[in-house]
Scaffold this motif. Structure first.
Motif, PDB file in Angstrom:
ATOM      1  N   TRP A  10      22.317 -13.198  59.082  1.00  0.00           N
ATOM      2  CA  TRP A  10      21.585 -13.285  57.817  1.00  0.00           C
ATOM      3  C   TRP A  10      22.528 -12.829  56.701  1.00  0.00           C
ATOM      4  N   ILE A  11      22.185 -13.146  55.460  1.00  0.00           N
ATOM      5  CA  ILE A  11      23.072 -12.844  54.334  1.00  0.00           C
ATOM      6  C   ILE A  11      22.672 -11.535  53.633  1.00  0.00           C
ATOM      7  N   ALA A  12      21.421 -11.471  53.193  1.00  0.00           N
ATOM      8  CA  ALA A  12      21.010 -10.305  52.404  1.00  0.00           C
ATOM      9  C   ALA A  12      19.517 -10.054  52.548  1.00  0.00           C
ATOM     10  N   LYS A  13      19.113  -8.812  52.225  1.00  0.00           N
ATOM     11  CA  LYS A  13      17.682  -8.485  52.146  1.00  0.00           C
ATOM     12  C   LYS A  13      17.345  -8.180  50.692  1.00  0.00           C
ATOM     13  N   ILE A  14      16.200  -8.689  50.278  1.00  0.00           N
ATOM     14  CA  ILE A  14      15.830  -8.607  48.863  1.00  0.00           C
ATOM     15  C   ILE A  14      14.424  -8.032  48.730  1.00  0.00           C
ATOM     16  N   ALA A  15      14.289  -6.978  47.897  1.00  0.00           N
ATOM     17  CA  ALA A  15      12.955  -6.461  47.565  1.00  0.00           C
ATOM     18  C   ALA A  15      12.406  -7.359  46.472  1.00  0.00           C
ATOM     19  N   ILE A  16      11.289  -8.021  46.734  1.00  0.00           N
ATOM     20  CA  ILE A  16      10.850  -9.052  45.799  1.00  0.00           C
ATOM     21  C   ILE A  16      10.155  -8.475  44.578  1.00  0.00           C
ATOM     22  N   SER A  17      10.336  -9.197  43.460  1.00  0.00           N
ATOM     23  CA  SER A  17       9.700  -8.766  42.216  1.00  0.00           C
ATOM     24  C   SER A  17       8.719  -9.822  41.724  1.00  0.00           C
ATOM     25  N   GLY A  18       8.559 -10.878  42.477  1.00  0.00           N
ATOM     26  CA  GLY A  18       7.632 -11.928  42.041  1.00  0.00           C
ATOM     27  C   GLY A  18       7.354 -12.857  43.197  1.00  0.00           C
ATOM     28  N   GLU A  19       6.758 -13.982  42.885  1.00  0.00           N
ATOM     29  CA  GLU A  19       6.488 -14.957  43.921  1.00  0.00           C
ATOM     30  C   GLU A  19       7.647 -15.939  44.038  1.00  0.00           C
ATOM     31  N   PRO A  20       7.856 -16.473  45.211  1.00  0.00           N
ATOM     32  CA  PRO A  20       8.921 -17.466  45.360  1.00  0.00           C
ATOM     33  C   PRO A  20       8.650 -18.666  44.464  1.00  0.00           C
ATOM     34  N   GLU A  21       9.700 -19.260  43.963  1.00  0.00           N
ATOM     35  CA  GLU A  21       9.559 -20.455  43.146  1.00  0.00           C
ATOM     36  C   GLU A  21      10.202 -21.630  43.865  1.00  0.00           C
ATOM     37  N   GLY A  22       9.844 -22.814  43.434  1.00  0.00           N
ATOM     38  CA  GLY A  22      10.433 -24.009  44.025  1.00  0.00           C
ATOM     39  C   GLY A  22       9.775 -24.320  45.355  1.00  0.00           C
TER      40      GLY A  22
END
Lengths: 421, 136
Positions: free
Chosen positions: B109-121
């Motif tokens: 895997w590349i990275a882990k991200i703490a989300i700040s919104g909803e996925p787009e696209g």
């Protein structure tokens, strides 16, 4: 009163006329770069051809990146340009191990302009990190850069190198072919043998392992986005600097640096011996022929520095010139430094910042190691300038052993002042 | 709004794919996502020689580049379909970039991200994504 009024009138009129002329001139130029943006983005223009009159590598790479980002998804675009002398490294390369920065620095030290008579410097040589992958190359006015932006779905790494080989063969360069690294070479076999003239990967002079090595004349690199692929490459037509290229691309630090990222693959190079302008025209024709089934012959438009008025091109240009892109983009590396009395010091650099200084065994005095760490850890390489001055300003009391280390660092890790923010 | 948000998170527990050939997968609590590139992408890229990872704490916007991969003289951007803050990167890829070819949807895997919104696209299920790659 009357004369002065008259004078006032004339002045006013002449200011007015000048303003009008100036604004008309501006609006013609304005229209020129606006029309380029519109023409480029117009989905009806499936085949497009451009040439740059700028010799500035930062301008040309930024126009090229703009073409990649904004041309219609199913279009194919040819862009030709030549740069003033510069060394261009790949996106993920280490400038300290791939480039002889010392001679670039000699050419750019403040208060000292490089002279053409001083070997090996040939005047100012820019250092550029491009956005595509691959290795380090040298450009000058005898090198034609050709680039093709096309849909990713039909992209192959050889397709347009083959187009260039066809164009070369048509003007009599029958030894040209595409090799296994997607570059173009000239075969050096002595005896002619039977070969299919349509085969762009073999010539009548292709030989097996034994015998003289083919000479490289064109090196490829690529940038891929979601829908688009950019293939750009050099083409050594008539470089006057062939003999000094190796001096720019061989670094004295090569064996002292353990670098992540991409190492250049060094190859013997040659000029093809063709006139740049003549071959530009030939290549534009070959491109038109290759894509004529997609529509009418493309109009060839000339681009230049005035296109920096397009905000996205200016933005890309500014980015390429930042110290962050040039130095901090360098993948992590460790410099192995021979200190005083054959001690060995390891300097760990990440994002252009010194992260750690280590040594094996206990031969480097603890005090010295501590002083070096205090002076250097957390330091951005690009802020150092002169290593001796930098260390002298931070280490007290000074000792000649530090001088030895500073000299080594000056040789192995120089940071030329290249201008820019 | 809150209800919609949690629905979106629940729907993302299953691995989802983008048209740019990245995948994302939510953690158990739905607060962070793991991001990587698909097997299809890894195969298409050829031998990976370098992976440009983001720095931890980098704030990334939806659709922005979070890193890049170099293979066969080609640089390709890795895009994030979600906005957030990078909490962890897969440092092992610095040492062994070639591992990205071996296990792109697992260990690499590349990275882990703490989300700040909803996925787009557009996000696709495994089946939808397979159909998408076969079309292309």
């Amino acid at each position: 009163m009357a004369p002065s009024r008259g004078l006032g009138c004339r002045l006013l009129r002449s200011i007015f006329v000048n303003t009008a002329l100036h604004s008309r001139d501006m609006s013609i130029r304005h229209r020129a770069y606006i029309s380029f943006a519109e023409q480029l983005a117009n989905p009806a223009n499936r085949v497009q051809s451009y040439i740059s009159r700028s010799r500035d590598p930062f301008v040309n790479l930024s126009i090229e990146d703009y073409i990649l980002r904004t041309s219609p998804p199913d279009s194919t675009v040819l862009f030709l340009y030549t740069n003033r002398p510069c060394v261009v490294i790949g996106r993920n390369q280490n400038p300290w191990s791939e480039v002889n920065l010392g001679i670039l620095k000699a050419a750019t030290s403040p208060g000292r302009t490089a002279k053409n008579t001083e070997p090996p410097a040939i005047g100012d040589v820019d250092l550029v990190r491009r956005r595509s992958g691959g290795g380090a190359v040298f450009h000058d006015e005898g090198n034609l850069n050709w680039s093709i932006t096309c849909p990713r779905t039909v992209f192959t790494r050889d397709k347009h190198a083959e187009m260039v080989v066809r164009a070369l063969r048509e003007v009599g360069v029958e030894r040209a072919r595409v090799n296994e690294r997607h570059d173009i070479v000239l075969d050096q076999g002595h005896k002619r043998h039977a070969a299919d003239p349509q085969d762009t990967h073999q010539t009548a002079y292709t030989i097996d392992e034994e015998g003289p090595r083919p000479l490289k004349v064109s090196g490829s690199a690529y940038k891929l986005t979601r829908a688009r692929a950019l293939h750009h490459a050099t083409l050594l037509l008539a470089s006057p600097n062939l003999h000094i290229i190796p001096q720019y691309l061989h670094s004295p630090a090569k064996s002292s640096i353990q670098a992540k990222g991409v190492e250049s693959v060094s190859s013997p190079v040659s000029n093809i011996g063709l006139d740049v302008e003549m071959f530009q025209t030939r290549l534009q024709q070959e491109f038109s022929v290759m894509y004529r089934h997609q529509g009418k012959s493309p109009i060839i438009e000339v681009l230049g520095e005035e296109h920096l008025k397009i905000p996205e091109i200016k933005k890309g240009y500014d980015e390429l010139k930042t110290h962050d892109w040039m130095w901090s983009q360098t993948p992590q590396f460790t410099l192995l430094l021979e200190g005083p009395a054959r001690t060995e010091i390891e300097v760990d650099v990440r994002h252009g910042i010194i992260q750690a200084i280590e040594t094996k065994g206990d031969r480097v005095p603890a005090k010295m190691l501590e002083e070096l760490r205090m002076a250097l850890i957390g330091q951005k390489l690009r802020h150092i300038g002169d290593w001796t001055q930098f260390l002298q300003s931070r280490i007290e009391p000074w000792h000649s052993d530090y001088g030895v280390i500073a000299d080594r660092l000056e040789t192995l890790l120089p940071v030329p002042q290249l201008g820019g923010p | 709004m809150a209800a919609r948000f949690s629905v979106a998170r629940a729907a993302l527990k299953e691995k989802k794919y983008t048209e740019d050939h990245e995948w994302i997968e939510a953690s158990a609590d739905g607060k962070t996502f793991t991001l990587g590139i698909s097997e299809y992408a890894a195969k298409a890229l050829g031998d990976v020689v370098y992976v440009e990872l983001p720095e931890v704490d980098l704030e990334v916007g939806s659709g922005e580049a979070i890193g890049a991969v170099e293979s066969v003289k080609s640089a390709s951007d890795i895009l994030s379909p979600i906005g957030g803050t990078v909490t962890e990167v897969n440092d092992a890829l610095q040492e062994k970039p070639g591992n990205l070819n071996k296990d792109p949807e697992g260990d690499s895997w590349i990275a882990k991200i703490a989300i700040s919104g909803e996925p787009e696209g557009k996000l696709m299920s495994k089946e939808e994504y397979t159909a998408f790659t076969e079309e292309a």
